[in-house]
Every structure is written in structure tokens, then in C-alpha cells.
Design an enzyme around this catalytic site. Sequence first.
Site, short mmCIF file in Angstrom:
data_model
loop_
_atom_site.label_atom_id
_atom_site.label_comp_id
_atom_site.label_asym_id
_atom_site.label_seq_id
_atom_site.Cartn_x
_atom_site.Cartn_y
_atom_site.Cartn_z
N ARG A 23 -46.49 81.51 39.59
CA ARG A 23 -45.54 82.15 40.01
C ARG A 23 -45.79 83.52 40.31
O ARG A 23 -46.91 83.81 40.23
CB ARG A 23 -44.31 81.98 38.70
CG ARG A 23 -44.66 82.10 37.31
CD ARG A 23 -45.51 83.16 37.02
NE ARG A 23 -44.76 84.58 37.21
CZ ARG A 23 -45.41 85.71 37.48
NH1 ARG A 23 -46.41 86.11 37.37
NH2 ARG A 23 -44.49 86.80 37.77
N GLY A 24 -44.63 84.31 40.82
CA GLY A 24 -44.70 85.62 41.43
C GLY A 24 -44.91 85.33 42.94
O GLY A 24 -45.82 84.28 43.48
N ALA A 25 -44.19 86.16 43.93
CA ALA A 25 -44.07 85.69 44.99
C ALA A 25 -45.48 85.46 45.82
O ALA A 25 -45.43 84.49 46.50
CB ALA A 25 -43.04 86.78 45.72
N ARG A 49 -38.96 76.99 45.53
CA ARG A 49 -38.38 78.07 45.17
C ARG A 49 -38.03 78.97 46.19
O ARG A 49 -38.73 79.43 47.26
CB ARG A 49 -39.28 78.93 44.32
CG ARG A 49 -39.90 78.16 42.87
CD ARG A 49 -40.64 79.17 42.05
NE ARG A 49 -39.70 80.03 41.36
CZ ARG A 49 -39.69 80.70 40.49
NH1 ARG A 49 -41.16 81.16 40.29
NH2 ARG A 49 -39.13 81.66 39.82
N GLN A 80 -42.36 86.50 31.25
CA GLN A 80 -43.52 86.84 31.88
C GLN A 80 -44.06 88.25 31.51
O GLN A 80 -45.34 88.55 31.56
CB GLN A 80 -42.96 86.93 33.53
CG GLN A 80 -42.67 85.80 34.20
CD GLN A 80 -41.13 85.40 34.04
OE1 GLN A 80 -40.37 85.57 33.23
NE2 GLN A 80 -40.72 84.74 35.08
N ASP A 135 -39.28 89.83 45.13
CA ASP A 135 -39.46 88.53 45.67
C ASP A 135 -39.00 88.53 47.20
O ASP A 135 -39.50 87.59 47.94
CB ASP A 135 -38.74 87.45 45.00
CG ASP A 135 -39.50 87.01 43.83
OD1 ASP A 135 -39.78 88.02 43.14
OD2 ASP A 135 -39.85 85.59 44.03
N ASN A 137 -35.40 90.68 42.92
CA ASN A 137 -36.57 90.67 41.76
C ASN A 137 -36.11 89.90 40.71
O ASN A 137 -34.77 89.67 40.67
CB ASN A 137 -37.08 92.05 41.53
CG ASN A 137 -38.38 91.97 40.76
OD1 ASN A 137 -39.30 91.09 41.19
ND2 ASN A 137 -38.59 92.37 39.74
N LYS A 138 -37.00 89.74 39.57
CA LYS A 138 -36.68 88.99 38.39
C LYS A 138 -35.14 89.32 37.91
O LYS A 138 -34.90 90.70 37.87
CB LYS A 138 -37.72 89.05 37.58
CG LYS A 138 -37.63 88.49 36.16
CD LYS A 138 -37.19 86.98 36.09
CE LYS A 138 -38.25 86.15 37.13
NZ LYS A 138 -37.61 84.90 37.36
O1 MRU Z 1 -39.91 83.73 38.65
P1 MRU Z 1 -41.10 84.53 38.79
O2 MRU Z 1 -42.01 84.71 37.66
O3 MRU Z 1 -41.91 83.88 40.13
O4 MRU Z 1 -40.90 85.96 39.18
C1 MRU Z 1 -41.66 86.82 39.62
C2 MRU Z 1 -41.09 88.47 39.95
O5 MRU Z 1 -39.94 88.60 39.62
C3 MRU Z 1 -42.06 89.32 40.35
O6 MRU Z 1 -41.63 90.67 40.16
C4 MRU Z 1 -42.15 89.05 41.73
O7 MRU Z 1 -42.41 87.77 42.55
C5 MRU Z 1 -43.10 90.06 42.49
S1 MRU Z 1 -44.77 89.52 42.17
C6 MRU Z 1 -46.00 90.54 42.85
#
Ligand code: MRU
Length: 341
Positions: free
Chosen positions: A45-47, A86, A193, A234, A244-245
Amino acid sequence: MRPTIEWKDDRVVMIDQRKLPLEEVYVECRSEEEVARAIETMVIRGAPAIGIAAAYGVALGVMGADPTRELDRQFDCIIRRLTRTRPTARNLFWALERMKRVYGENKLLPCGALGLRLVREAQAIEAEDLETNKKIGSSGKDLIADGDSVLTHCNAGGLATSGYGTAIGVIRTAFEEGKKVHVFVDETRPFLQGARLTAWELKKLGIPMTLITDNMAGWLMKKGEISLVITGADRIARNGDAANKIGTYSLAVLAKHHRLPFYVAAPLSTFDFCLRSGDEIPIEERPGDEVRQVGGCAITLPDIPVRNPAFDVVPAKLISAIISERGVARPPYSRSLAVWR
Ligand code: MRU
């Protein structure tokens, strides 16, 4: 430590981020379907990391294509499957576009050579992401002063990228330059996370940190214990609105109220210049059991109605600066981001 994701013996190997920090186990994917499921279930996970995984998924899909059937049709199915994983992370679509271009330019090659060309492109995306993260770190490091206490949300570190991080990359660069930095890590309900991944990463890096639950941030700001907030993103629209999250929006509002800087760090592959504003960013809704349970244990009754939007959007007017590999953009973003297009 092994990287977040790597290509090994015709497979993609990823650290299983659902199991961290208590177990360090690795998941191997041999097809685009396995990669798609790994993205959906948040093994990875993470963009930026999602984009890298999807690129490898394309390569695996082409390498496993049926030679008796038309390749273009199979390629479209591979792309469609990975696209459906996603919806919010711009990097996913950015990486798939790049893989589509390379496929189009090389599709007349023999199948083996085409597969290898796609693997090389995915590896290039991964390597470039690492370089980009380091540049983001250099761009943003001066926004953190010696002695600052930084609040971060979710995980925008090595695990969310090819290995260095965006928001955490900025903190890390400042720390490696010798600045005294303390990080407050939001636990980041529902998937945790922050508690599971960011705290683990910062501990490994030796960066001083304190874990807090999400509802403590406002009070710590009020008490003067936080100097600034920095998060990843994201997807960023061309007016500077940043997804973002879930929970990031609340932090930005709190930061504004307490007159604290609120920074967003992200690579250009996260920017979606086609979108006029954050209103156009698709927000993923995830399964309700992520809210009804913590670490697989029920915390409420199984039929309690819940909402689980995975992201929110911080309006540009609450963002003090956006940090990318190209530098630091300040408001008005419609002007400063246009230079990065
Ligand atoms: O749902 P996730 O864990 O994929 O969400 C991730 C985030 O919100 C991060 O802050 C974002 O993707 C940036 S990662 C460099």
C-alpha cells in the site's frame, strides 16, 4: 532489511504490510491477478508502492499470456484488472499509462523479449521512485528546524514507496543532516499504518518518535508540543487540493486553528493535472470490517453499520506548502504547480 518490493526469479516479492511489525514475512506474486489481490488487500500500500507493484503486475501478466490468443486483448484485460484495485492513488494510473506506452512501442517483439522489456520498465519506475524520494527529502528538509516536533499521519515512508519515503523522507533527510527531530506518529485508524508501519520504520532508522492515537493530536497542538505537520498524498489536483489517508483533513483543520504549518510531500507521479479540484478525486470506500475490527479482533457487533472512506481531501487553502522533487510550491497553487506540469 530487504526492499518493500523487488523482482526476483520471475516473481514479484513484497513484504506483507498486513503482518508488520510483529511478523516480517514476504509474499510472492506470479501473475497480475496475484498482484491485484495484494494491492486490494493492502499486502502492499502507499501510492508510489502501489504504482510500482502494478507495473510489475503488467510484466507478469504479459509473461504469462496465452500464446494461442490475441495478445492485445489479453493486455487490455491485464490493465483493466489492475486499474480496478484502488481508485484514489494517482500513481497506480500513472504507472499503468507508462506500461501501456512501453507495451505499444514493443509489442511486435517476441513474447519473451517483450516481457523482459516490461520488467525493465517496472524496475526503472522503482529505481526512479527512490531517486525522486531523495530529491523530495532535499527539497523539504529546510522546512524542518533543529528541535522541531513533527506530526505525521499514516505511512509515507519506505514501505509506501520504493524504500525512502516522501513525508518520512523529508524528516529523514533533516535528521540525517544532524537536526534534532522528534516525530509524533498518529496511529491511523482503521488500518493502523502509523502504529504498525511508521513507528516500525522510524525505530529502525533511529529517529526519536512517540506514538499517539488519532484523537490526541489537537490537544498536543494546544499544549505547544507539535511544531508542524507533514503528510504524503495519494492524489493532488491542479489547484493544490490533496487526497491522503482519512484523518488528514482533520489534522489540517487543527493545524490551521493552532497556526502550525501543514505540509504535503509527494512525487510528480501523484499529481493529477487533469483535475481542477479535489472534488473530482475518487475516494475509495473499503470493507466495513476494517472499522468493526482491530487486528482481526471484533470491537463491535458484526452487523453494526459503519462507513469506511479510506481517504479525505485537504483543501489547498489549508496547505502551507507542497514539496516535490521539483522543489517547494507555495500558494496560490494554481500558479506554483503549473510550473511543474
Ligand atoms: O491506504 P494506504 O495505506 O495506501 O494510504 C496511504 C497514504 O495515505 C499515504 O500517505 C500516501 O499513499 C502517500 S505514500 C508515500
